[in-house]
Design a protein around this motif. Structure first.
Motif, PDB file in Angstrom:
ATOM      1  N   THR A  95     -38.472  68.695  78.049  1.00 36.28           N
ATOM      2  CA  THR A  95     -38.260  69.773  77.087  1.00 36.28           C
ATOM      3  C   THR A  95     -37.082  70.641  77.494  1.00 36.28           C
ATOM      4  OG1 THR A  95     -40.628  69.782  76.636  1.00 36.28           O
ATOM      5  CG2 THR A  95     -39.378  71.675  75.887  1.00 36.28           C
ATOM      6  N   ALA A  96     -37.015  70.999  78.762  1.00 39.65           N
ATOM      7  CA  ALA A  96     -35.924  71.858  79.230  1.00 39.65           C
ATOM      8  C   ALA A  96     -34.566  71.172  79.069  1.00 39.65           C
ATOM      9  CB  ALA A  96     -36.152  72.246  80.686  1.00 39.65           C
ATOM     10  N   ALA A  97     -34.523  69.873  79.299  1.00 40.63           N
ATOM     11  CA  ALA A  97     -33.259  69.148  79.256  1.00 40.63           C
ATOM     12  C   ALA A  97     -32.865  68.668  77.862  1.00 40.63           C
ATOM     13  CB  ALA A  97     -33.331  67.943  80.193  1.00 40.63           C
ATOM     14  N   LEU A  98     -33.720  68.860  76.889  1.00 36.61           N
ATOM     15  CA  LEU A  98     -33.468  68.318  75.545  1.00 36.61           C
ATOM     16  C   LEU A  98     -32.100  68.698  74.978  1.00 36.61           C
ATOM     17  CD1 LEU A  98     -34.583  66.688  73.160  1.00 36.61           C
ATOM     18  CD2 LEU A  98     -35.649  68.777  72.348  1.00 36.61           C
ATOM     19  N   PRO A  99     -31.720  69.982  74.921  1.00 39.76           N
ATOM     20  CA  PRO A  99     -30.402  70.297  74.354  1.00 39.76           C
ATOM     21  C   PRO A  99     -29.247  69.699  75.148  1.00 39.76           C
ATOM     22  CG  PRO A  99     -31.771  72.247  74.378  1.00 39.76           C
ATOM     23  CD  PRO A  99     -32.494  71.193  75.184  1.00 39.76           C
ATOM     24  N   ALA A 100     -29.332  69.712  76.462  1.00 43.83           N
ATOM     25  CA  ALA A 100     -28.258  69.156  77.283  1.00 43.83           C
ATOM     26  C   ALA A 100     -28.198  67.644  77.134  1.00 43.83           C
ATOM     27  CB  ALA A 100     -28.453  69.542  78.748  1.00 43.83           C
ATOM     28  N   ALA A 101     -29.345  66.997  77.076  1.00 44.06           N
ATOM     29  CA  ALA A 101     -29.376  65.540  76.936  1.00 44.06           C
ATOM     30  C   ALA A 101     -28.766  65.108  75.611  1.00 44.06           C
ATOM     31  CB  ALA A 101     -30.812  65.027  77.048  1.00 44.06           C
ATOM     32  N   PRO A 127     -24.530  74.913  75.035  1.00 42.37           N
ATOM     33  CA  PRO A 127     -24.272  75.753  73.867  1.00 42.37           C
ATOM     34  C   PRO A 127     -25.487  75.776  72.935  1.00 42.37           C
ATOM     35  CG  PRO A 127     -23.149  73.641  73.646  1.00 42.37           C
ATOM     36  CD  PRO A 127     -23.770  73.668  75.015  1.00 42.37           C
ATOM     37  N   LEU A 128     -25.509  76.769  72.099  1.00 40.93           N
ATOM     38  CA  LEU A 128     -26.571  76.901  71.107  1.00 40.93           C
ATOM     39  C   LEU A 128     -26.413  75.808  70.054  1.00 40.93           C
ATOM     40  CD1 LEU A 128     -28.939  78.524  69.905  1.00 40.93           C
ATOM     41  CD2 LEU A 128     -27.245  79.929  68.736  1.00 40.93           C
ATOM     42  N   THR A 129     -27.452  74.990  69.906  1.00 36.47           N
ATOM     43  CA  THR A 129     -27.476  73.935  68.885  1.00 36.47           C
ATOM     44  C   THR A 129     -28.869  73.905  68.274  1.00 36.47           C
ATOM     45  OG1 THR A 129     -28.265  72.177  70.350  1.00 36.47           O
ATOM     46  CG2 THR A 129     -25.862  72.515  70.247  1.00 36.47           C
ATOM     47  N   HIS A 130     -29.043  73.044  67.298  1.00 34.12           N
ATOM     48  CA  HIS A 130     -30.373  72.912  66.701  1.00 34.12           C
ATOM     49  C   HIS A 130     -31.389  72.405  67.728  1.00 34.12           C
ATOM     50  CE1 HIS A 130     -28.697  68.874  66.178  1.00 34.12           C
ATOM     51  NE2 HIS A 130     -29.938  68.434  66.065  1.00 34.12           N
ATOM     52  N   TRP A 131     -30.926  71.736  68.784  1.00 28.94           N
ATOM     53  CA  TRP A 131     -31.844  71.266  69.825  1.00 28.94           C
ATOM     54  C   TRP A 131     -32.411  72.425  70.636  1.00 28.94           C
ATOM     55  CZ3 TRP A 131     -34.013  66.923  69.093  1.00 28.94           C
ATOM     56  CH2 TRP A 131     -33.318  65.915  68.406  1.00 28.94           C
ATOM     57  N   SER A 132     -31.678  73.524  70.715  1.00 30.42           N
ATOM     58  CA  SER A 132     -32.210  74.725  71.369  1.00 30.42           C
ATOM     59  C   SER A 132     -33.398  75.256  70.579  1.00 30.42           C
ATOM     60  CB  SER A 132     -31.128  75.805  71.455  1.00 30.42           C
ATOM     61  OG  SER A 132     -29.976  75.329  72.106  1.00 30.42           O
ATOM     62  N   VAL A 133     -33.282  75.229  69.263  1.00 31.44           N
ATOM     63  CA  VAL A 133     -34.367  75.679  68.382  1.00 31.44           C
ATOM     64  C   VAL A 133     -35.567  74.736  68.516  1.00 31.44           C
ATOM     65  CG1 VAL A 133     -35.023  76.167  65.986  1.00 31.44           C
ATOM     66  CG2 VAL A 133     -32.700  76.702  66.772  1.00 31.44           C
ATOM     67  N   VAL A 134     -35.300  73.438  68.545  1.00 29.95           N
ATOM     68  CA  VAL A 134     -36.373  72.444  68.695  1.00 29.95           C
ATOM     69  C   VAL A 134     -37.104  72.655  70.014  1.00 29.95           C
ATOM     70  CG1 VAL A 134     -36.852  69.971  68.993  1.00 29.95           C
ATOM     71  CG2 VAL A 134     -35.315  70.730  67.171  1.00 29.95           C
ATOM     72  N   ARG A 135     -36.353  72.891  71.092  1.00 30.80           N
ATOM     73  CA  ARG A 135     -36.986  73.117  72.393  1.00 30.80           C
ATOM     74  C   ARG A 135     -37.921  74.323  72.343  1.00 30.80           C
ATOM     75  NH1 ARG A 135     -33.105  73.854  77.156  1.00 30.80           N
ATOM     76  NH2 ARG A 135     -32.399  75.585  75.900  1.00 30.80           N
ATOM     77  N   ALA A 136     -37.470  75.421  71.766  1.00 33.04           N
ATOM     78  CA  ALA A 136     -38.314  76.615  71.672  1.00 33.04           C
ATOM     79  C   ALA A 136     -39.562  76.327  70.844  1.00 33.04           C
ATOM     80  CB  ALA A 136     -37.523  77.770  71.071  1.00 33.04           C
ATOM     81  N   GLY A 137     -39.404  75.563  69.762  1.00 31.29           N
ATOM     82  CA  GLY A 137     -40.556  75.192  68.934  1.00 31.29           C
ATOM     83  C   GLY A 137     -41.540  74.301  69.673  1.00 31.29           C
ATOM     84  N   LEU A 138     -41.020  73.362  70.451  1.00 28.94           N
ATOM     85  CA  LEU A 138     -41.901  72.500  71.260  1.00 28.94           C
ATOM     86  C   LEU A 138     -42.684  73.317  72.277  1.00 28.94           C
ATOM     87  CD1 LEU A 138     -39.737  69.335  72.004  1.00 28.94           C
ATOM     88  CD2 LEU A 138     -41.887  69.417  70.742  1.00 28.94           C
ATOM     89  N   LEU A 139     -42.010  74.256  72.917  1.00 25.09           N
ATOM     90  CA  LEU A 139     -42.706  75.104  73.892  1.00 25.09           C
ATOM     91  C   LEU A 139     -43.792  75.928  73.210  1.00 25.09           C
ATOM     92  CD1 LEU A 139     -39.705  76.222  76.111  1.00 25.09           C
ATOM     93  CD2 LEU A 139     -41.583  74.696  76.758  1.00 25.09           C
ATOM     94  N   ALA A 140     -43.518  76.405  72.005  1.00 21.82           N
ATOM     95  CA  ALA A 140     -44.544  77.143  71.259  1.00 21.82           C
ATOM     96  C   ALA A 140     -45.729  76.229  70.958  1.00 21.82           C
ATOM     97  CB  ALA A 140     -43.960  77.713  69.964  1.00 21.82           C
ATOM     98  N   ALA A 141     -45.453  74.993  70.562  1.00 20.70           N
ATOM     99  CA  ALA A 141     -46.534  74.045  70.271  1.00 20.70           C
ATOM    100  C   ALA A 141     -47.333  73.722  71.530  1.00 20.70           C
ATOM    101  CB  ALA A 141     -45.967  72.760  69.667  1.00 20.70           C
TER     102      ALA A 141
END
Length: 190
Positions: A169-175, A116-130
């Motif tokens: 990074t990919a597994a961050l929200p699920a983890a 599901p969409l959580t703040h960790w989804s946002v963090v993952r996208a930000g990490l990928l941008a970085a």
């Protein structure tokens, strides 16, 4: 090319490849997630769902080829810039979607499982941008032997680091969705 440049290019490339492949395979799921997020106008959902996957796959393949030295520095940097813009767009979009759907159980739509969409989804996208910024900003080109390590060893380290960054990074929200009771050691007092 530095090990860090290659590792970040490979990490972003691997995550975008996995995500893009799923978006190409199941554009209806992407449309459903866009609808659930309620951020973009409904008439744009179909076109976006059809274009997102191929865009991610093209950027991913260029980053992967650049990360292993099969693509010249300029096209690799162009792909990294595209990935920066795409991942920053994802970050902003997911932040808006998260604010609009607060408390609702909506799919992330990231193409990386059914979390599901959580703040960790946002963090993952930000990490990928970085990571993409790192791949863009650091020197690229032929492998350097200035570190004293053989070129093949630098390549192995870059590949392992890129894979580790991509998986983490990919597994961050699920983890982060795993219940705490499953992540504690048995018999350890709190």
């Amino acid at each position: 090319m530095s090990v860090l440049t290659a590792a970040t290019a490979l990490a972003v490339g691997l995550v975008l490849l996995a995500s893009g492949a799923e978006h190409v395979r199941a554009p209806r799921s992407t449309r459903a997630a866009l609808r659930a997020h309620g951020v973009l106008p409904v008439p744009t959902h179909r076109a976006l769902a059809l274009l997102l996957g191929p865009t991610e796959v093209v950027l991913a393949l260029a980053l992967l080829a650049g990360g292993v030295g099969l693509l010249a520095p300029l096209p690799t940097r162009v792909a990294a810039l595209g990935a920066v813009l795409l991942c920053l767009g994802f970050t902003a979009y997911l932040l808006l979607a998260l604010r609009r759907t607060t408390g609702a159980d909506v799919p992330c739509g990231c193409g990386l499982g059914t979390t599901p969409l959580t703040h960790w989804s946002v963090v993952r996208a930000g990490l990928l941008a970085a990571f993409a910024v790192t791949a863009l900003a650091l020197p690229s080109g032929p492998w350097s032997s200035t570190s004293g390590a053989p070129v093949w060893a630098q390549g192995v380290v870059a590949a392992c680091a890129g894979l580790a960054l991509a998986v983490a990074t990919a597994a961050l929200p699920a983890a982060r969705a795993v219940p705490a009771r499953l992540t504690t050691l048995a018999g350890v007092a709190r």
